[in-house]
Enzyme design. Structure first.
Site, PDB file in Angstrom:
ATOM      1  N   SER A  44      -8.128  -4.377   5.353  1.00 39.83           N
ATOM      2  CA  SER A  44      -8.707  -4.113   4.024  1.00 39.83           C
ATOM      3  C   SER A  44      -9.044  -5.418   3.276  1.00 39.83           C
ATOM      4  O   SER A  44      -8.710  -5.575   2.095  1.00 39.83           O
ATOM      5  CB  SER A  44      -7.774  -3.236   3.187  1.00 39.83           C
ATOM      6  OG  SER A  44      -7.520  -2.015   3.842  1.00 39.83           O
ATOM      7  N   ARG A  65       2.131  -4.225   6.736  1.00 43.21           N
ATOM      8  CA  ARG A  65       1.426  -3.187   5.985  1.00 43.21           C
ATOM      9  C   ARG A  65       2.179  -1.872   6.062  1.00 43.21           C
ATOM     10  O   ARG A  65       2.226  -1.228   7.124  1.00 43.21           O
ATOM     11  CB  ARG A  65      -0.012  -2.984   6.474  1.00 43.21           C
ATOM     12  CG  ARG A  65      -0.736  -1.937   5.589  1.00 43.21           C
ATOM     13  CD  ARG A  65      -2.236  -1.981   5.653  1.00 43.21           C
ATOM     14  NE  ARG A  65      -2.801  -1.168   4.579  1.00 43.21           N
ATOM     15  CZ  ARG A  65      -4.062  -1.207   4.185  1.00 43.21           C
ATOM     16  NH1 ARG A  65      -4.908  -2.005   4.766  1.00 43.21           N
ATOM     17  NH2 ARG A  65      -4.465  -0.442   3.192  1.00 43.21           N
ATOM     18  N   ASN A 106     -10.950  -2.815  -5.339  1.00 43.87           N
ATOM     19  CA  ASN A 106     -10.161  -1.856  -6.127  1.00 43.87           C
ATOM     20  C   ASN A 106     -10.731  -1.584  -7.529  1.00 43.87           C
ATOM     21  O   ASN A 106     -10.309  -0.643  -8.200  1.00 43.87           O
ATOM     22  CB  ASN A 106      -8.691  -2.284  -6.232  1.00 43.87           C
ATOM     23  CG  ASN A 106      -7.901  -2.117  -4.943  1.00 43.87           C
ATOM     24  OD1 ASN A 106      -6.971  -2.879  -4.660  1.00 43.87           O
ATOM     25  ND2 ASN A 106      -8.242  -1.116  -4.117  1.00 43.87           N
ATOM     26  N   TRP A 107     -11.734  -2.367  -7.963  1.00 41.03           N
ATOM     27  CA  TRP A 107     -12.408  -2.076  -9.236  1.00 41.03           C
ATOM     28  C   TRP A 107     -13.118  -0.730  -9.196  1.00 41.03           C
ATOM     29  O   TRP A 107     -13.470  -0.174 -10.232  1.00 41.03           O
ATOM     30  CB  TRP A 107     -13.435  -3.162  -9.582  1.00 41.03           C
ATOM     31  CG  TRP A 107     -12.846  -4.517  -9.825  1.00 41.03           C
ATOM     32  CD1 TRP A 107     -12.927  -5.596  -8.983  1.00 41.03           C
ATOM     33  CD2 TRP A 107     -12.101  -4.971 -10.965  1.00 41.03           C
ATOM     34  NE1 TRP A 107     -12.274  -6.682  -9.522  1.00 41.03           N
ATOM     35  CE2 TRP A 107     -11.763  -6.325 -10.742  1.00 41.03           C
ATOM     36  CE3 TRP A 107     -11.680  -4.363 -12.155  1.00 41.03           C
ATOM     37  CZ2 TRP A 107     -11.023  -7.081 -11.660  1.00 41.03           C
ATOM     38  CZ3 TRP A 107     -10.948  -5.123 -13.068  1.00 41.03           C
ATOM     39  CH2 TRP A 107     -10.627  -6.453 -12.819  1.00 41.03           C
ATOM     40  N   ASP A 148       0.820  -1.224   0.000  1.00 41.91           N
ATOM     41  CA  ASP A 148       0.000   0.000   0.000  1.00 41.91           C
ATOM     42  C   ASP A 148       0.852   1.271   0.000  1.00 41.91           C
ATOM     43  O   ASP A 148       1.957   1.290   0.529  1.00 41.91           O
ATOM     44  CB  ASP A 148      -0.912  -0.018   1.230  1.00 41.91           C
ATOM     45  CG  ASP A 148      -2.076   0.948   1.077  1.00 41.91           C
ATOM     46  OD1 ASP A 148      -2.368   1.380  -0.051  1.00 41.91           O
ATOM     47  OD2 ASP A 148      -2.704   1.282   2.112  1.00 41.91           O
ATOM     48  N   ARG A 178     -11.874   1.989  -8.533  1.00 41.91           N
ATOM     49  CA  ARG A 178     -10.944   3.061  -8.919  1.00 41.91           C
ATOM     50  C   ARG A 178     -11.157   3.467 -10.380  1.00 41.91           C
ATOM     51  O   ARG A 178     -11.739   2.713 -11.151  1.00 41.91           O
ATOM     52  CB  ARG A 178      -9.516   2.571  -8.723  1.00 41.91           C
ATOM     53  CG  ARG A 178      -9.277   2.172  -7.263  1.00 41.91           C
ATOM     54  CD  ARG A 178      -7.874   2.323  -6.903  1.00 41.91           C
ATOM     55  NE  ARG A 178      -7.696   2.008  -5.488  1.00 41.91           N
ATOM     56  CZ  ARG A 178      -6.544   2.044  -4.886  1.00 41.91           C
ATOM     57  NH1 ARG A 178      -5.470   2.373  -5.563  1.00 41.91           N
ATOM     58  NH2 ARG A 178      -6.442   1.769  -3.608  1.00 41.91           N
ATOM     59  N   ARG A 235       0.053   7.662  -2.861  1.00 39.88           N
ATOM     60  CA  ARG A 235       0.605   8.772  -2.084  1.00 39.88           C
ATOM     61  C   ARG A 235       2.070   9.027  -2.453  1.00 39.88           C
ATOM     62  O   ARG A 235       2.525  10.161  -2.503  1.00 39.88           O
ATOM     63  CB  ARG A 235       0.475   8.483  -0.574  1.00 39.88           C
ATOM     64  CG  ARG A 235      -0.920   8.791  -0.061  1.00 39.88           C
ATOM     65  CD  ARG A 235      -1.175   8.138   1.274  1.00 39.88           C
ATOM     66  NE  ARG A 235      -1.485   6.733   1.116  1.00 39.88           N
ATOM     67  CZ  ARG A 235      -1.602   5.874   2.109  1.00 39.88           C
ATOM     68  NH1 ARG A 235      -1.402   6.272   3.351  1.00 39.88           N
ATOM     69  NH2 ARG A 235      -1.918   4.616   1.880  1.00 39.88           N
TER      70      ARG A 235
HETATM   71  C1  IPE Z   1      -1.598   0.200  -3.319  1.00 37.12           C
HETATM   72  O1  IPE Z   1      -1.415   1.554  -3.367  1.00 37.12           O
HETATM   73  C2  IPE Z   1      -1.959  -0.439  -4.635  1.00 37.12           C
HETATM   74  C3  IPE Z   1      -3.365  -0.840  -4.740  1.00 37.12           C
HETATM   75  C4  IPE Z   1      -4.257  -0.767  -3.811  1.00 37.12           C
HETATM   76  C5  IPE Z   1      -3.794  -1.356  -6.003  1.00 37.12           C
HETATM   77  P1  IPE Z   1      -2.619   2.594  -3.394  1.00 37.12           P
HETATM   78  O2  IPE Z   1      -3.000   2.832  -4.816  1.00 37.12           O
HETATM   79  O3  IPE Z   1      -3.731   2.134  -2.532  1.00 37.12           O
HETATM   80  O4  IPE Z   1      -1.922   3.863  -2.805  1.00 37.12           O
HETATM   81  P2  IPE Z   1      -2.534   4.899  -1.778  1.00 37.12           P
HETATM   82  O5  IPE Z   1      -3.023   4.120  -0.606  1.00 37.12           O
HETATM   83  O6  IPE Z   1      -3.626   5.632  -2.488  1.00 37.12           O
HETATM   84  O7  IPE Z   1      -1.372   5.776  -1.436  1.00 37.12           O
HETATM   85  C1  IPE Z   2      -5.511  -2.601   0.082  1.00 35.57           C
HETATM   86  O1  IPE Z   2      -5.209  -1.271  -0.117  1.00 35.57           O
HETATM   87  C2  IPE Z   2      -5.399  -3.354  -1.206  1.00 35.57           C
HETATM   88  C3  IPE Z   2      -4.062  -3.462  -1.751  1.00 35.57           C
HETATM   89  C4  IPE Z   2      -2.958  -2.956  -1.278  1.00 35.57           C
HETATM   90  C5  IPE Z   2      -3.976  -4.222  -2.962  1.00 35.57           C
HETATM   91  P1  IPE Z   2      -6.319  -0.154  -0.332  1.00 35.57           P
HETATM   92  O2  IPE Z   2      -5.577   1.106  -0.552  1.00 35.57           O
HETATM   93  O3  IPE Z   2      -7.260  -0.589  -1.390  1.00 35.57           O
HETATM   94  O4  IPE Z   2      -7.082  -0.183   1.050  1.00 35.57           O
HETATM   95  P2  IPE Z   2      -7.906   0.959   1.808  1.00 35.57           P
HETATM   96  O5  IPE Z   2      -8.919   1.487   0.825  1.00 35.57           O
HETATM   97  O6  IPE Z   2      -6.931   2.000   2.227  1.00 35.57           O
HETATM   98  O7  IPE Z   2      -8.501   0.262   2.981  1.00 35.57           O
HETATM   99 MG    MG Z   3      -4.140   2.417  -0.534  1.00 31.35          MG
END
Ligand code: IPE
Ligand code: IPE
Ligand code: MG
Length: 243
Positions: free
Chosen positions: A200, A192, A79-80, A31, A82, A35
């Site tokens: 999550s 994490r 994550n779909w 994760d 997004r 950011r």
């Molecule tokens: C993790 O990084 C990758 C996925 C969840 C696919 P994020 O895309 O969630 O990055 P942040 O949490 O927005 O920084």
């Molecule tokens: C969890 O991260 C999923 C992955 C890293 C693949 P997210 O960024 O989707 O989780 P939340 O939304 O912060 O809980």
């Molecule tokens: Mg994230």
């Protein structure tokens, strides 16, 4: 011991600490890519690209350390939600990794690659590459690297129960569920990065007695030294399993 491994030093010198106790199964929630990119004024896809490099480094290191199972959370069933471009960028990176795995990763490291997640909804070309990577690496004896894509802990439990129903079961045990999960049943350590302190929807069943390790470092900046820090911390934990 930890002080011996200043930032990056272990990577540069190839030193590798010896651990008295290693988790058999670690789960990593990759994760903080978004950011990381935002901080640099880059598109989120650039964070995912850098994160995929970190994944390659850390997956290899798990194999070299002798960890038997490592599950990497790459894309959740949620994550779909997004934006389409971001989802496409993530799928492209997964595909690139699978293509690369086919070429050389697996032979060099002797690790196994497995997909854990729901196949429905994933593009056919990715599913075909997954099958090839799994087939090509199935006899490897290194780390079992499970890449969790379109993965949800709740879905995984539902899939296990549905499979048992389809097999004619009318009553089920904990072992029945454990034996029908996508990934191995117990996770010893969950890592994490990115400062969030939640699961999550990751490894819900397997996390019953997992140790947790959190860090503010964003996944693209995560180094083998961060992995070592988590493992040093794990060694010190007193696990009681309710006893
Ligand atoms: C993790 O990084 C990758 C996925 C969840 C696919 P994020 O895309 O969630 O990055 P942040 O949490 O927005 O920084
Ligand atoms: C969890 O991260 C999923 C992955 C890293 C693949 P997210 O960024 O989707 O989780 P939340 O939304 O912060 O809980
Ligand atoms: Mg994230």
């Amino acid at each position: 011991m930890m002080a011996l491994f200043s930032k990056k030093s272990a990577e540069l010198s190839q030193e590798r600490p010896a651990f008295d106790v290693l988790p058999e199964h670690i789960g990593i929630i990759m994760d903080g890519n978004g950011r990381w990119a935002k901080k640099r004024g880059l598109p989120r896809s650039a964070g995912h690209k850098q994160g995929s490099e970190t994944f390659r480094t850390i997956a290899k290191e798990c194999g070299r350390l002798g960890i038997k199972h490592a599950t990497f959370y790459a894309f959740s069933t949620e994550n779909w939600k997004r934006p389409k471009e971001e989802v496409e960028a993530l799928m492209r990176l997964f595909k690139e990794y699978l293509l690369e795995a086919k070429e050389d990763i697996t032979a060099a490291d002797n690790n196994k690659i497995r997909f854990v997640g729901i196949k429905e909804g994933l593009p056919d070309d990715i599913l075909a590459l997954v099958e090839e990577a799994e087939e090509d690496t199935k006899n490897n004896t290194g780390c079992d690297i499970a890449v969790a894509v379109n993965y949800g802990g709740r879905q995984e439990i539902v899939c296990a129960v549905n499979k048992l129903i389809a097999d004619g079961k009318t009553q089920i045990t904990e072992d029945d569920i454990s034996n029908n999960l996508f990934t191995v049943p117990d996770c010893d350590l969950i890592i994490r990065p990115s400062g969030e302190q939640r699961l999550s929807n990751f490894l819900l069943w397997q996390a019953a007695y997992s140790e947790f390790w959190y860090s503010d470092v964003l996944w693209p900046d995560f180094t083998v030294n961060d992995l070592y820090s988590a493992l040093f911390e794990f060694e010190k934990r007193n696990r009681r399993f309710g006893g």
